[in-house]
Motif scaffolding. Sequence first.
Motif, mmCIF file in Angstrom:
data_model
loop_
_atom_site.group_PDB
_atom_site.id
_atom_site.type_symbol
_atom_site.label_atom_id
_atom_site.label_comp_id
_atom_site.label_asym_id
_atom_site.label_seq_id
_atom_site.Cartn_x
_atom_site.Cartn_y
_atom_site.Cartn_z
ATOM 1 N N THR A 64 0.910 -1.324 -0.066
ATOM 2 C CA THR A 64 0.027 -0.044 0.074
ATOM 3 C C THR A 64 1.030 1.358 -0.112
ATOM 4 O OG1 THR A 64 -1.573 -1.127 1.271
ATOM 5 C CG2 THR A 64 -1.917 1.317 1.389
ATOM 6 N N PRO A 65 0.452 2.092 -1.085
ATOM 7 C CA PRO A 65 1.637 3.603 -0.847
ATOM 8 C C PRO A 65 1.129 4.197 0.428
ATOM 9 C CG PRO A 65 0.287 3.219 -2.958
ATOM 10 C CD PRO A 65 -0.153 2.125 -2.003
ATOM 11 N N THR A 66 2.032 4.915 0.992
ATOM 12 C CA THR A 66 2.098 5.511 2.077
ATOM 13 C C THR A 66 1.720 7.351 1.696
ATOM 14 O OG1 THR A 66 4.227 6.300 2.067
ATOM 15 C CG2 THR A 66 3.554 4.295 3.303
ATOM 16 N N PHE A 67 1.070 7.806 2.548
ATOM 17 C CA PHE A 67 0.339 9.235 2.341
ATOM 18 C C PHE A 67 0.725 10.094 3.717
ATOM 19 C CE2 PHE A 67 -2.613 12.477 2.908
ATOM 20 C CZ PHE A 67 -2.433 13.196 1.643
ATOM 21 N N GLN A 68 1.387 11.421 3.560
ATOM 22 C CA GLN A 68 1.583 11.907 4.897
ATOM 23 C C GLN A 68 0.903 13.537 4.365
ATOM 24 O OE1 GLN A 68 5.333 12.360 6.269
ATOM 25 N NE2 GLN A 68 4.843 13.848 7.905
ATOM 26 N N LEU A 69 0.008 14.167 4.977
ATOM 27 C CA LEU A 69 -0.045 15.518 4.539
ATOM 28 C C LEU A 69 0.786 16.651 5.660
ATOM 29 C CD1 LEU A 69 -2.119 17.362 3.020
ATOM 30 C CD2 LEU A 69 -3.712 17.227 5.237
ATOM 31 N N GLU A 70 1.382 17.297 4.640
ATOM 32 C CA GLU A 70 2.612 18.242 5.332
ATOM 33 C C GLU A 70 1.815 19.733 5.741
ATOM 34 O OE1 GLU A 70 6.200 18.671 3.449
ATOM 35 O OE2 GLU A 70 6.868 16.493 3.785
ATOM 36 N N PRO A 123 6.339 1.243 -1.041
ATOM 37 C CA PRO A 123 7.001 0.265 -0.569
ATOM 38 C C PRO A 123 7.479 -0.518 -1.745
ATOM 39 C CG PRO A 123 4.787 0.137 0.356
ATOM 40 C CD PRO A 123 4.848 1.324 -0.630
ATOM 41 N N ARG A 124 8.484 -1.420 -1.445
ATOM 42 C CA ARG A 124 9.025 -2.357 -2.426
ATOM 43 C C ARG A 124 8.756 -3.678 -2.124
ATOM 44 N NH1 ARG A 124 13.697 -4.984 -0.938
ATOM 45 N NH2 ARG A 124 14.793 -3.991 0.884
#
Length: 145
Positions: A64-70, A123-124
């Motif tokens: 799963t791709p990761t997401f972070q709101l800056e 992720p890989r």
Amino acid sequence: MDTTRIALRAIISAAFVACGLGAGAACAQSTFPPPAIQAEAAVGQKIAIWEQSNYSVLCRDLGTPTFQLESKPALGEVMPEWLSYTVPTGQRCEDMKFSGMIVWYQAGQVPGTDVVVWRVGFPREFGTHTPNTGDHRVTTTIVIR
């Protein structure tokens, strides 16, 4: 399924058709989000500002791709949606399901220009010698009309 989601799935499918016709490694690099995205939305409109799945040319789900709101937008709201992407028939890995994500922007009720900064990571595949791509920082400018 609402019309927005159907249209978005068509866009994702088209992107993967283009990806499937090119070289795997070059295609994987080109699908990362650019450092800056510009978009337009009507007052109250929900738009997809970016979407991607995460699988290898060997048809393995990479996670799963990761997401972070800056930085939070001042005139709307940003929200990620994790989904299961099914590769269209006729493409490499056809009919297989992989992890994916859509980043949505919901415009508020006031016209103007909104800026949001967020990071996405991929992720890989476990056991490979290829390092992951790291986080990709994206500055998105949305003009609300």
